[in-house]
Enzyme design. Structure first.
Site, PDB file in Angstrom:
ATOM      1  N   GLU A 483      -1.394   4.612   4.779  1.00 46.38           N
ATOM      2  CA  GLU A 483      -2.400   3.770   5.409  1.00 46.38           C
ATOM      3  C   GLU A 483      -3.586   4.629   5.831  1.00 46.38           C
ATOM      4  O   GLU A 483      -3.447   5.819   6.123  1.00 46.38           O
ATOM      5  CB  GLU A 483      -1.819   2.996   6.591  1.00 46.38           C
ATOM      6  CG  GLU A 483      -1.368   3.821   7.768  1.00 46.38           C
ATOM      7  CD  GLU A 483      -0.760   2.957   8.863  1.00 46.38           C
ATOM      8  OE1 GLU A 483      -0.109   1.949   8.529  1.00 46.38           O
ATOM      9  OE2 GLU A 483      -0.936   3.300  10.035  1.00 46.38           O
ATOM     10  N   SER A 509      -3.730   0.309   8.524  1.00 45.90           N
ATOM     11  CA  SER A 509      -3.051   0.060   9.790  1.00 45.90           C
ATOM     12  C   SER A 509      -3.417  -1.335  10.271  1.00 45.90           C
ATOM     13  O   SER A 509      -4.463  -1.886   9.912  1.00 45.90           O
ATOM     14  CB  SER A 509      -3.504   1.097  10.825  1.00 45.90           C
ATOM     15  OG  SER A 509      -3.185   0.676  12.130  1.00 45.90           O
TER      16      SER A 509
END
Length: 610
Positions: A483, A509
């Site tokens: 991420e 995220s």
């Protein structure tokens, strides 16, 4: 301002959810699987081992209940789980069972971000699910309470519980309380010299410091004061999103998810969960796969969209469905997202945190608003064995501030959208909660990995109108599907959040905001169109129409594909080698096995009774 509390006390609500009286004297009629360990003359060595753990004859006649958590000192998200599990033990014992604890690993997204360690984050989801299966099936445990507190630990625990399909209850460890920081904090809430601060402010403050908007001293002050307690990140990021999903699916007690980690209410919730799992064992269910159905999965997607939740839910909800033997892909997620309004004013796209949502009625307030708006399947089953609509009657509706009604939403579009087009045939995901514009057209600037892009962003050597493309970060190509929060937060902190776009076949995220599109499928390693992009290509994004398009003719695409060199395999070893060999595409949940069936050895097996 923290909204006035409107919901019923959690203990009252949980007692309503568990109306049938719990007997404390469980007979061995409810000791199903664990008999294969304790019964018969050939099990004398097994019983000897159990005696060495402190069990006596009476204990071995009772059901064995696994309490599996992801406690660890590597992250504040997991540090409070010991107390939760200890109090679950008391509830299990009060209900007539024998509590047996086990611990799975956790990976801290907070400290694995923006370096090679993030490759391990999504992989840990599978390791946790596998650990639950190994622990429960190897020892023949009769039931399970799963306790988790960080981004991948929640879906990993839920996946494991659905896979083993014994009576089970899930508990979230809760979010941390917000901190404070100087008034200069970028994006801070509050008034005066001190403003409310969270980890997101610290991450975005890096970009502000790089731009010169705040000093290093101010950045240090934010760093030291934004995370004052144990618990997960307090916004509607991945942990809180998946806690909401667990409640909506019926795997967690209604009203439990948004109670902050440090609130003493969690002690009562944990004890009640231990009693609840014993009730489920006594009554024969409902089992996890009774709760995870197409209707409850659609409800979970509705809750995510309504609150501007984490884009990671697009991976985790299909993966949980996969464990139940249900094909529920990004296509199904998309259909639900398209019909849901945004009613939760929650960070990162809104103003409020998990603590505020707790005081405003918690997850049930969101679900009651969706139910009243006709966006929820009220006949979905709950842990109590009754319908979701029946159980929600014990809770209040939306407060009108943290949670709006569906006829007065923050936006008629949900907080997330799925994009498709010639650049993402299998789909991609964008969080639109908080975005000022839903369209963007710009020129591609290619990066072959996250580090290359981060170097350019840190140096601020990009410009307005760029579409930053990070490829080779998908589930298989990464491997591990990292991420990109550090990149996206730096862009936002530099004031460029909607002046550029960022595309990736990796993940984001739950705290990511801005024109950031991830989970692009097929990924570059699978020959997806993202692998064919070149610097200067014109890319069009239209979140209103759900379009992600590169302005290339079909002939040009075919020519580039013919000219594309063969992919050179990476030299891998250990867990990443196994993961890359097994992982499936993002739109299917990035799962690593072919789908769940009833385990052929799951029938009760007794030792000989001689």
């Amino acid at each position: 301002m923290i909204p006035k509390a409107t919901g019923k006390p959690i203990e009252q609500a949980l007692q309503a959810t568990n109306r049938p009286h719990l007997e404390t004297n469980m007979t061995d009629l409810h000791k199903h699987r664990s008999r294969m360990v304790t019964d018969g003359i050939t099990r004398a060595p097994h019983r000897a081992f159990l005696r060495a753990t402190g069990l006596d004859e009476a204990s071995m006649q009772k059901p064995f209940v696994a309490i599996v958590d992801t406690f660890g000192e590597n992250t504040p998200c997991s540090m409070s789980l010991n107390q939760v599990s200890d109090n679950v033990r008391l509830g299990v014992a009060a209900g007539g069972g024998v509590p047996i604890r086990g611990t799975a690993i956790s990976v801290s997204d907070g400290t694995s971000m923006n370096h090679a360690g993030m490759r391990m984050s999504l992989v840990s989801r599978e390791v946790i699910a596998d650990s639950v299966e190994l622990f429960v099936r190897a020892h023949g445990y009769d039931a399970i309470v799963g306790v988790a507190g960080c981004d991948k630990t929640l879906p990993g625990m839920l996946m494991g519980m659905v896979r083993v399909n014994v009576p089970g209850v899930f508990l979230f460890g809760g979010a941390m309380l917000p901190g404070t920081a100087p008034g200069a904090i970028p994006g801070g809430a509050g008034h005066g010299l001190q403003r409310q601060a969270t980890i997101l402010n610290a991450i975005e403050a890096v970009g502000a410091a790089q731009r010169g908007d705040i000093t290093r001293t101010e950045l240090d002050a934010i760093e030291k004061r934004c995370t004052p307690t144990a618990g997960s990140c307090p916004g509607q990021f991945t942990a809180n999103t998946m806690a909401m999903v667990a409640e909506t699916l019926g795997l967690a007690p209604l009203g439990s998810a948004m109670v902050p980690a440090v609130y003493s209410e969690r002690i009562a919730i944990a004890r009640r969960a231990g009693e609840t799992v014993m009730h489920a064992l006594r009554c024969g269910g409902p089992l996890p796969r009774d709760l995870v159905t197409v209707k409850s999965l659609e409800n979970a997607c509705a809750a995510v969209a309504a609150t501007g939740g984490s884009t990671n839910a697009c991976l985790h909800i299909p993966a949980i469905a996969h464990e139940a033997g249900i094909r529920f892909t990004l296509d199904d997620v998309e259909r639900v997202f398209a019909r849901i309004p945004l009613i939760g004013d929650l960070q990162p796209g809104g103003r409020y945190l998990a603590q505020d949502l707790h005081h405003a009625g918690g997850v049930p307030a969101v679900l009651n608003a969706l139910l009243a708006g006709g966006h929820l399947h009220g006949d979905a089953l709950t842990l109590a064995g009754t319908t979701l609509e029946e159980e929600l009657a014990h809770f209040d509706g939306p407060d009108g501030e943290v949670v709006r009604t569906c006829d007065a939403p923050l936006s008629h579009n949900g907080g997330l959208v799925i994009l498709r087009g010639n650049l993402a045939p299998d789909g991609a995901c964008l969080k639109i909660a908080g975005l000022k514009s839903l369209t963007f057209t710009g020129t591609a600037r290619l990066f072959e990995c996250e580090e290359d892009c981060m170097a350019v962003v840190a140096a601020r050597s990009y410009r307005e109108g760029d579409v930053l493309v990070i490829r080779n970060e998908g589930p298989r190509g990464g491997p591990g599907m990292r991420e990109m929060l550090s990149v996206t937060a730096a862009i936002y902190g530099q004031g460029m959040g909607e002046k550029v776009a960022l595309l990736t076949d990796g993940r984001f995220s739950g705290a990511t905001r801005g024109m950031c599109i991830g989970y692009i499928g097929p990924e570059a390693a699978a020959g997806g169109p993202i692998a064919l992009l070149r610097d200067g290509d014109r890319i069009r994004i239209d979140a209103r129409e759900g379009v992600l398009h590169v302005e290339l003719s079909d002939d040009e695409v075919a020519l580039r594909r013919a000219q594309m060199p063969p992919l050179e395999p990476k030299r891998l070893a250990g867990v990443l080698e196994k993961y890359a060999a097994l992982v499936r595409p993002a739109h299917l949940g990035a799962v690593t096995h072919s789908g769940n069936l009833d385990w052929p050895y799951d029938a009760p097996t007794h030792g000989d009774t001689a």
